[in-house]
Motif scaffolding. Structure first.
Motif, short mmCIF file in Angstrom:
data_model
loop_
_atom_site.label_atom_id
_atom_site.label_comp_id
_atom_site.label_asym_id
_atom_site.label_seq_id
_atom_site.Cartn_x
_atom_site.Cartn_y
_atom_site.Cartn_z
N UNK A 38 0.97 -1.18 0.10
CA UNK A 38 0.09 -0.02 0.00
C UNK A 38 0.77 1.33 -0.11
N UNK A 39 1.76 1.22 0.57
CA UNK A 39 2.92 2.47 0.79
C UNK A 39 3.51 2.70 -0.77
N UNK A 40 3.65 1.63 -1.38
CA UNK A 40 4.30 1.50 -2.83
C UNK A 40 3.20 2.18 -3.70
N UNK A 60 -1.96 10.99 -4.43
CA UNK A 60 -1.61 9.66 -4.22
C UNK A 60 -2.50 8.75 -4.90
N UNK A 61 -2.15 7.73 -5.45
CA UNK A 61 -3.13 6.79 -6.32
C UNK A 61 -3.78 6.06 -4.91
N UNK A 62 -5.11 6.14 -4.86
CA UNK A 62 -5.92 5.47 -3.59
C UNK A 62 -6.69 4.02 -4.23
N UNK A 63 -6.80 3.23 -3.34
CA UNK A 63 -7.84 2.14 -3.37
C UNK A 63 -9.17 2.73 -3.46
N UNK A 64 -9.34 3.43 -2.42
CA UNK A 64 -10.59 4.23 -2.52
C UNK A 64 -11.78 3.51 -1.54
N UNK A 65 -11.55 2.49 -1.29
CA UNK A 65 -12.59 1.57 -0.37
C UNK A 65 -12.06 0.42 0.08
N UNK A 66 -10.95 0.84 0.88
CA UNK A 66 -10.22 -0.10 1.58
C UNK A 66 -10.49 -0.58 2.70
N UNK A 79 1.18 -19.83 -7.51
CA UNK A 79 2.60 -19.16 -7.34
C UNK A 79 2.24 -17.92 -6.61
N UNK A 80 3.12 -17.59 -5.69
CA UNK A 80 3.32 -16.35 -4.95
C UNK A 80 2.23 -16.37 -3.67
N UNK A 81 2.23 -17.69 -3.06
CA UNK A 81 1.43 -17.93 -1.87
C UNK A 81 1.79 -16.70 -0.97
N UNK A 82 0.64 -16.24 -0.28
CA UNK A 82 0.56 -15.21 0.74
C UNK A 82 0.86 -13.64 -0.06
N UNK A 83 0.78 -13.79 -1.22
CA UNK A 83 0.82 -12.36 -2.06
C UNK A 83 -0.61 -11.66 -1.73
N UNK A 84 -0.54 -10.49 -1.23
CA UNK A 84 -1.78 -9.68 -1.23
C UNK A 84 -2.36 -9.27 -2.32
N UNK A 85 -3.61 -9.11 -2.39
CA UNK A 85 -4.64 -8.82 -3.60
C UNK A 85 -5.62 -7.86 -2.85
N UNK A 86 -5.94 -6.73 -3.78
CA UNK A 86 -7.05 -5.84 -3.39
C UNK A 86 -7.68 -5.68 -4.57
N UNK A 87 -9.24 -5.48 -4.45
CA UNK A 87 -10.32 -5.75 -5.25
C UNK A 87 -11.17 -4.73 -5.03
N UNK A 88 -12.23 -4.55 -5.74
CA UNK A 88 -13.63 -3.73 -5.52
C UNK A 88 -13.24 -2.35 -5.07
N UNK A 89 -12.46 -1.67 -6.09
CA UNK A 89 -11.98 -0.18 -5.89
C UNK A 89 -12.97 0.93 -5.98
N UNK A 90 -12.32 1.92 -5.64
CA UNK A 90 -13.16 3.18 -5.91
C UNK A 90 -12.10 4.32 -6.07
N UNK A 91 -11.27 4.08 -7.05
CA UNK A 91 -9.99 4.71 -7.30
C UNK A 91 -10.14 6.04 -7.67
#
Length: 301
Positions: A114-116, A194-200, A213-225
């Motif tokens: 999220x910081x990135x 900053x670029x925001x998810x908007x509905x986090x 592949x990449x087990x434990x990698x965080x995923x975000x969805x349903x945004x209001x960018x």
């Protein structure tokens, strides 16, 4: 049979979008949130997650697909790839990459990601197009004035909706007073766009499972960018809970928050509380009143 025919039509659209014919052999329900129905369509090893809603909700899905692409462009947090959206069988649909989100929790990686994401900045606040927060239109008219943006694109539309919904005079009067005083919260603080998810909130993230592949990698969805103050995203992570302390520690190890965040957090969460009142009613009006009284006490002395 209506469902089968609908799924076949969506399968045809998936085939057109991917260049590989897709004929669903199995389907099963999967949570799509409190707004849309979610299903998974499957043919052999190929799976897609599909969101369904009334035909009139197609603009909402179009905006969601665009928001996911905007988030993906930052290469900071993984998002499900939008495949295709449209209408079929009298319903609107959005097809997304299927991700098994039952992986091990890695809140430190979510905080770092999220910081990135927030370091991906624009020249103005807002976005080139309006989108949605839940089913409410979210206005994103670009602006170089952050307090003005928050008044005219966030609080004012929600208060106008509340007035049409029969909100009490207390809520509307407090809202008017707060918008008058709002610039006082930004006398020594000008946020980066900053670029925001908007509905986090806690229901809009997960982690890829051990089977992928990449087990434990965080995923975000349903945004209001949109592009705005990163504090708005952080504030929402505190509104309903669901984010461990490790998430916040990892975020602030990269980009510490400004000392004034503790007050502005309430200002940013007020937007979501008002939206919940407009969508669901209930006790959200009194919660909004309490927030506005606290905020006004900060600036009126």
């Amino acid at each position: 049979m209506v469902g089968v025919h609908l799924y076949e039509q969506i399968g045809e659209r998936i085939g057109e979008a991917t260049g590989q014919p897709f004929r669903p052999r199995h389907s099963f329900s999967r949570g799509g949130g409190c707004i849309s129905e979610g299903i998974v369509l499957e043919e052999g090893a190929r799976r897609y997650f599909v969101k369904l809603n009334a035909a009139g909700r197609l603009p909402m899905f179009a905006a969601e697909a665009e928001g996911l692409r905007e988030l993906a462009s930052a290469r900071a947090l993984r998002v499900p790839e939008p495949i295709v959206y449209g209408e079929a069988g009298g319903q609107s649909f959005l097809v997304l990459e299927y991700l098994n989100l039952e992986g091990p929790d890695r809140p430190d990686r979510l905080g770092e990601g999220l910081a990135a994401l927030h370091s991906h900045a624009a020249g103005q606040y807002g976005l080139a197009r309006d989108n949605f927060i839940g089913t409410s239109v979210q206005h994103n008219t670009p602006s170089g004035d952050w307090p003005g943006f928050w008044i005219h694109c966030r609080l004012e539309p929600q208060l106008e909706m509340a007035a049409r919904s029969g909100a009490g005079c207390d809520l509307l009067d407090l809202g008017e007073a707060l918008m008058t005083w709002l610039p006082a919260f930004f006398t020594d603080y000008r946020p980066v766009p900053s670029l925001l998810h908007g509905d986090l909130w806690g229901g809009n993230y997960g982690y890829v499972s051990d089977g992928d592949a990449g087990a434990g990698e965080p995923v975000v969805f349903d945004p209001a960018v949109y592009y705005g103050d990163r504090e708005a995203d952080i504030a929402m992570t505190e509104l309903f809970g669901g984010f461990p302390l490790r998430f916040r520690h990892a975020y602030e190890a990269i980009w510490p928050l400004d000392p004034g965040y503790g007050v502005r957090r309430q200002l940013y969460n007020l937007y979501h509380v008002l939206n919940h009142f407009n969508l669901f009613g209930g006790g959200y009006a009194e919660q909004a009143n309490r927030i506005m009284r606290r905020l006004l006490s900060e600036v009126r002395g």
